[in-house]
Design an enzyme around this catalytic site. Structure first.
Site, PDB file in Angstrom:
ATOM      1  N   TYR A  31       0.830  -1.221   0.000  1.00  0.00           N
ATOM      2  CA  TYR A  31       0.000   0.000   0.000  1.00  0.00           C
ATOM      3  C   TYR A  31       0.856   1.260   0.000  1.00  0.00           C
ATOM      4  CZ  TYR A  31      -4.106  -2.829   0.155  1.00  0.00           C
ATOM      5  OH  TYR A  31      -5.071  -3.735  -0.208  1.00  0.00           O
ATOM      6  N   ARG A  37       1.684   1.946  -3.581  1.00  0.00           N
ATOM      7  CA  ARG A  37       0.552   2.483  -4.345  1.00  0.00           C
ATOM      8  C   ARG A  37       0.255   3.921  -3.934  1.00  0.00           C
ATOM      9  NH1 ARG A  37      -4.085  -1.612  -3.626  1.00  0.00           N
ATOM     10  NH2 ARG A  37      -5.218  -0.223  -5.023  1.00  0.00           N
ATOM     11  N   ASP A  60      -7.824   5.535  -4.911  1.00  0.00           N
ATOM     12  CA  ASP A  60      -7.027   6.716  -5.279  1.00  0.00           C
ATOM     13  C   ASP A  60      -7.861   7.976  -5.035  1.00  0.00           C
ATOM     14  OD1 ASP A  60      -7.813   5.705  -8.593  1.00  0.00           O
ATOM     15  OD2 ASP A  60      -8.593   7.532  -7.668  1.00  0.00           O
ATOM     16  N   HIS A  78     -14.529   1.404  -0.656  1.00  0.00           N
ATOM     17  CA  HIS A  78     -13.460   0.470  -0.290  1.00  0.00           C
ATOM     18  C   HIS A  78     -12.283   1.176   0.364  1.00  0.00           C
ATOM     19  CE1 HIS A  78     -15.038  -2.591  -3.472  1.00  0.00           C
ATOM     20  NE2 HIS A  78     -15.733  -2.603  -2.353  1.00  0.00           N
ATOM     21  N   CYS A 116      -6.340   3.399  12.852  1.00  0.00           N
ATOM     22  CA  CYS A 116      -5.601   2.882  14.010  1.00  0.00           C
ATOM     23  C   CYS A 116      -6.354   1.677  14.576  1.00  0.00           C
ATOM     24  CB  CYS A 116      -5.492   3.966  15.091  1.00  0.00           C
ATOM     25  SG  CYS A 116      -4.693   3.346  16.595  1.00  0.00           S
ATOM     26  N   GLY A 148     -16.042   1.688 -15.799  1.00  0.00           N
ATOM     27  CA  GLY A 148     -14.718   1.104 -15.580  1.00  0.00           C
ATOM     28  C   GLY A 148     -14.649   0.080 -14.479  1.00  0.00           C
ATOM     29  N   SER A 193     -15.291  -4.237 -13.599  1.00  0.00           N
ATOM     30  CA  SER A 193     -15.476  -5.569 -14.197  1.00  0.00           C
ATOM     31  C   SER A 193     -16.705  -6.265 -13.633  1.00  0.00           C
ATOM     32  CB  SER A 193     -14.240  -6.429 -13.915  1.00  0.00           C
ATOM     33  OG  SER A 193     -14.075  -6.562 -12.494  1.00  0.00           O
TER      34      SER A 193
HETATM   35  C1  BV8 Z   1     -18.152  -8.084   1.765  1.00  0.00           C
HETATM   36  C2  BV8 Z   1      -9.771  -2.311  -1.821  1.00  0.00           C
HETATM   37  C3  BV8 Z   1     -19.788  -8.599   3.429  1.00  0.00           C
HETATM   38  C4  BV8 Z   1      -8.468  -2.957  -1.657  1.00  0.00           C
HETATM   39  C5  BV8 Z   1     -11.116  -4.046  -2.828  1.00  0.00           C
HETATM   40  C6  BV8 Z   1     -18.419 -15.505  -3.508  1.00  0.00           C
HETATM   41  C7  BV8 Z   1     -19.417 -14.984  -4.309  1.00  0.00           C
HETATM   42  C8  BV8 Z   1     -19.781 -13.635  -4.206  1.00  0.00           C
HETATM   43  C9  BV8 Z   1     -19.136 -12.794  -3.291  1.00  0.00           C
HETATM   44  C10 BV8 Z   1     -18.137 -13.323  -2.518  1.00  0.00           C
HETATM   45  C11 BV8 Z   1     -17.777 -14.674  -2.623  1.00  0.00           C
HETATM   46  N1  BV8 Z   1     -16.777 -14.889  -1.742  1.00  0.00           N
HETATM   47  C12 BV8 Z   1     -16.509 -13.737  -1.087  1.00  0.00           C
HETATM   48  C13 BV8 Z   1     -17.343 -12.786  -1.533  1.00  0.00           C
HETATM   49  C14 BV8 Z   1     -17.392 -11.387  -1.095  1.00  0.00           C
HETATM   50  C15 BV8 Z   1     -16.222 -10.623  -1.684  1.00  0.00           C
HETATM   51  C16 BV8 Z   1     -16.189 -10.745  -3.202  1.00  0.00           C
HETATM   52  O1  BV8 Z   1     -16.973 -10.134  -3.891  1.00  0.00           O
HETATM   53  N2  BV8 Z   1     -15.238 -11.567  -3.689  1.00  0.00           N
HETATM   54  C17 BV8 Z   1     -15.101 -11.722  -5.129  1.00  0.00           C
HETATM   55  C18 BV8 Z   1     -13.638 -11.937  -5.468  1.00  0.00           C
HETATM   56  C19 BV8 Z   1     -15.976 -12.917  -5.564  1.00  0.00           C
HETATM   57  N3  BV8 Z   1     -16.449  -9.243  -1.327  1.00  0.00           N
HETATM   58  C20 BV8 Z   1     -16.012  -8.785  -0.159  1.00  0.00           C
HETATM   59  O2  BV8 Z   1     -15.340  -9.417   0.619  1.00  0.00           O
HETATM   60  C21 BV8 Z   1     -16.463  -7.382   0.191  1.00  0.00           C
HETATM   61  N4  BV8 Z   1     -17.037  -7.391   1.514  1.00  0.00           N
HETATM   62  O3  BV8 Z   1     -18.728  -8.757   0.948  1.00  0.00           O
HETATM   63  O4  BV8 Z   1     -18.558  -7.953   3.088  1.00  0.00           O
HETATM   64  C22 BV8 Z   1     -20.849  -7.559   3.463  1.00  0.00           C
HETATM   65  C23 BV8 Z   1     -21.305  -6.985   2.276  1.00  0.00           C
HETATM   66  C24 BV8 Z   1     -22.311  -6.023   2.337  1.00  0.00           C
HETATM   67  C25 BV8 Z   1     -22.843  -5.633   3.558  1.00  0.00           C
HETATM   68  C26 BV8 Z   1     -22.369  -6.218   4.734  1.00  0.00           C
HETATM   69  C27 BV8 Z   1     -21.360  -7.191   4.695  1.00  0.00           C
HETATM   70  C28 BV8 Z   1     -15.294  -6.412   0.219  1.00  0.00           C
HETATM   71  C29 BV8 Z   1     -14.692  -6.329  -1.151  1.00  0.00           C
HETATM   72  C30 BV8 Z   1     -13.684  -5.174  -1.176  1.00  0.00           C
HETATM   73  C31 BV8 Z   1     -12.301  -5.682  -1.484  1.00  0.00           C
HETATM   74  N5  BV8 Z   1     -11.420  -4.538  -1.666  1.00  0.00           N
HETATM   75  N6  BV8 Z   1     -10.380  -2.928  -2.979  1.00  0.00           N
HETATM   76  C32 BV8 Z   1      -7.478  -2.348  -2.588  1.00  0.00           C
HETATM   77  O5  BV8 Z   1      -7.842  -1.597  -3.519  1.00  0.00           O
HETATM   78  O6  BV8 Z   1      -6.305  -2.660  -2.353  1.00  0.00           O
HETATM   79  S1  BV8 Z   1     -11.700  -4.784  -4.201  1.00  0.00           S
HETATM   80  C33 BV8 Z   1     -10.896  -4.156  -5.536  1.00  0.00           C
HETATM   81  O7  BV8 Z   1     -11.125  -5.056  -6.574  1.00  0.00           O
HETATM   82  C34 BV8 Z   1     -11.468  -2.858  -6.022  1.00  0.00           C
HETATM   83  O8  BV8 Z   1     -11.835  -1.988  -4.987  1.00  0.00           O
HETATM   84  C35 BV8 Z   1     -12.608  -3.258  -6.879  1.00  0.00           C
HETATM   85  O9  BV8 Z   1     -13.784  -3.381  -6.149  1.00  0.00           O
HETATM   86  C36 BV8 Z   1     -12.169  -4.637  -7.316  1.00  0.00           C
HETATM   87  C37 BV8 Z   1     -11.645  -4.572  -8.716  1.00  0.00           C
HETATM   88  O10 BV8 Z   1     -12.730  -4.264  -9.480  1.00  0.00           O
HETATM   89  P1  BV8 Z   1     -12.664  -3.134 -10.582  1.00  0.00           P
HETATM   90  O11 BV8 Z   1     -12.570  -1.800  -9.955  1.00  0.00           O
HETATM   91  O12 BV8 Z   1     -13.816  -3.431 -11.442  1.00  0.00           O
HETATM   92  O13 BV8 Z   1     -11.309  -3.354 -11.352  1.00  0.00           O
HETATM   93  P2  BV8 Z   1     -10.996  -4.499 -12.392  1.00  0.00           P
HETATM   94  O14 BV8 Z   1      -9.553  -4.415 -12.715  1.00  0.00           O
HETATM   95  O15 BV8 Z   1     -11.576  -5.788 -11.883  1.00  0.00           O
HETATM   96  O16 BV8 Z   1     -11.851  -4.093 -13.685  1.00  0.00           O
HETATM   97  C38 BV8 Z   1     -11.478  -2.939 -14.390  1.00  0.00           C
HETATM   98  C39 BV8 Z   1     -12.478  -2.812 -15.522  1.00  0.00           C
HETATM   99  O17 BV8 Z   1     -12.170  -1.611 -16.234  1.00  0.00           O
HETATM  100  C40 BV8 Z   1     -12.371  -3.958 -16.508  1.00  0.00           C
HETATM  101  O18 BV8 Z   1     -13.687  -4.387 -16.849  1.00  0.00           O
HETATM  102  C41 BV8 Z   1     -11.690  -3.328 -17.729  1.00  0.00           C
HETATM  103  O19 BV8 Z   1     -12.185  -3.842 -18.950  1.00  0.00           O
HETATM  104  C42 BV8 Z   1     -12.115  -1.889 -17.603  1.00  0.00           C
HETATM  105  N7  BV8 Z   1     -11.150  -0.929 -18.157  1.00  0.00           N
HETATM  106  C43 BV8 Z   1      -9.797  -1.038 -18.227  1.00  0.00           C
HETATM  107  N8  BV8 Z   1      -9.297   0.074 -18.807  1.00  0.00           N
HETATM  108  C44 BV8 Z   1     -10.354   0.891 -19.089  1.00  0.00           C
HETATM  109  C45 BV8 Z   1     -11.531   0.256 -18.675  1.00  0.00           C
HETATM  110  N9  BV8 Z   1     -12.750   0.805 -18.835  1.00  0.00           N
HETATM  111  C46 BV8 Z   1     -12.802   2.027 -19.414  1.00  0.00           C
HETATM  112  N10 BV8 Z   1     -11.713   2.709 -19.831  1.00  0.00           N
HETATM  113  C47 BV8 Z   1     -10.481   2.172 -19.693  1.00  0.00           C
HETATM  114  N11 BV8 Z   1      -9.409   2.856 -20.132  1.00  0.00           N
END
Ligand code: BV8
Length: 220
Positions: free
Chosen positions: A48, A51, A86, A101, A109, A167, A169
């Site tokens: 972190y 980043r 960011d 997020h 803390c 933007g 996925s």
């Molecule tokens: C929670 C911070 C309970 C950290 C992040 C099984 C099934 C379903 C769900 C789950 C499961 N097992 C576990 C879960 C829950 C889990 C989850 O969803 N897991 C996934 C892997 C299945 N979720 C959690 O744990 C969340 N918490 O559920 O708690 C709860 C919920 C509600 C209420 C009470 C309790 C917490 C998830 C947060 C994790 N932290 N980030 C950090 O940044 O270091 S996640 C991180 O990854 C991001 O924040 C973001 O959310 C995710 C990435 O997604 P994107 O932003 O979409 O980025 P990505 O690269 O994937 O996609 C980019 C897109 O842009 C692409 O489509 C690409 O084509 C496009 N693109 C690229 N260039 C361009 C573009 N588009 C336009 N122009 C361009 N130039």
């Protein structure tokens, strides 16, 4: 408005998927979880810190600036909910932003649970400005942790006129499920993304392209 890593891509901030699930050389699951932090705090804090430092080298792009123009028209009727940690929306001038997020420029803390603006390294375990303990962690929502301001987000989704996803996925919940909430509430749902997301079928409109071109065109 829901934004994801794709809106910052043209600013030079790597997305999660474009790096094939690897991120600065790490598997996301290996660094973005509380377990990873407990097992290897230095690796996670360094990840972190790197980043956060990289933020100084990037600037908002045309997509961020287009959302500011839209906010100048819509005011508080526009809410940007971002998954990004960011500060590019704020640096472009957006004032109504929810970081569901967390944020790179904030630290938490683990003793007094205070949140503090943070721009320095955490890897050396600096003291918390509030309580002095050396248990500061990134103010970031890891996998398995509860996203911020969910009540507010769900309330807004329940009364939204239009839901635009930019933007992202659609791979991570609960953000990936927001489009369904919005659609059930009668909102028009629009996706602006480089490629169809995992939730494309839920959108009334899905436009492919780079955010830097698509978003200004859609806004203006
Ligand atoms: C929670 C911070 C309970 C950290 C992040 C099984 C099934 C379903 C769900 C789950 C499961 N097992 C576990 C879960 C829950 C889990 C989850 O969803 N897991 C996934 C892997 C299945 N979720 C959690 O744990 C969340 N918490 O559920 O708690 C709860 C919920 C509600 C209420 C009470 C309790 C917490 C998830 C947060 C994790 N932290 N980030 C950090 O940044 O270091 S996640 C991180 O990854 C991001 O924040 C973001 O959310 C995710 C990435 O997604 P994107 O932003 O979409 O980025 P990505 O690269 O994937 O996609 C980019 C897109 O842009 C692409 O489509 C690409 O084509 C496009 N693109 C690229 N260039 C361009 C573009 N588009 C336009 N122009 C361009 N130039």
């Amino acid at each position: 408005m829901l934004t994801g890593a794709g809106i910052s891509a043209e600013s030079g901030v790597p997305t999660f998927r474009d790096a094939d699930g690897l991120w600065e050389g790490h598997r996301v699951e290996d660094v973005a979880t509380p377990e990873a932090y407990d097992m290897a705090p230095t690796r996670v804090l360094r990840f972190y810190d790197e980043r956060r430092a990289a933020l100084a080298r990037v600037e908002p792009n045309a997509a961020h600036h287009a959302l500011v123009r839209l906010e100048e028209v819509l005011g508080e009727d526009l809410l940007v909910v971002t998954q990004n940690i960011d500060d590019l929306h704020e640096r472009a001038g957006s004032r109504h932003v929810v970081h569901m997020h967390g944020q790179l420029l904030s630290a938490l803390c683990r003793v007094c649970e205070g949140r503090v603006p943070w721009t320095r390294e955490l890897v050396d375990h600096p003291p918390c400005p509030g309580c002095g303990h050396t248990e500061l962690r990134p103010d970031v929502v890891w996998f398995g942790e509860i996203p911020y301001e969910m009540d507010r987000i769900l309330h807004v989704l329940g009364s939204a006129h239009t839901f635009v996803s930019i933007g992202t996925s659609g791979a991570v919940y609960p953000a990936a499920g927001f489009v369904q909430h919005a659609r059930r509430s009668g909102a028009r749902t629009i996706e602006l993304n480089l490629e169809p997301s995992e939730g494309s079928m839920w959108f009334h409109e899905s436009h492919q392209g780079r955010a830097g071109e698509l978003v200004p065109r859609w806004v203006d």
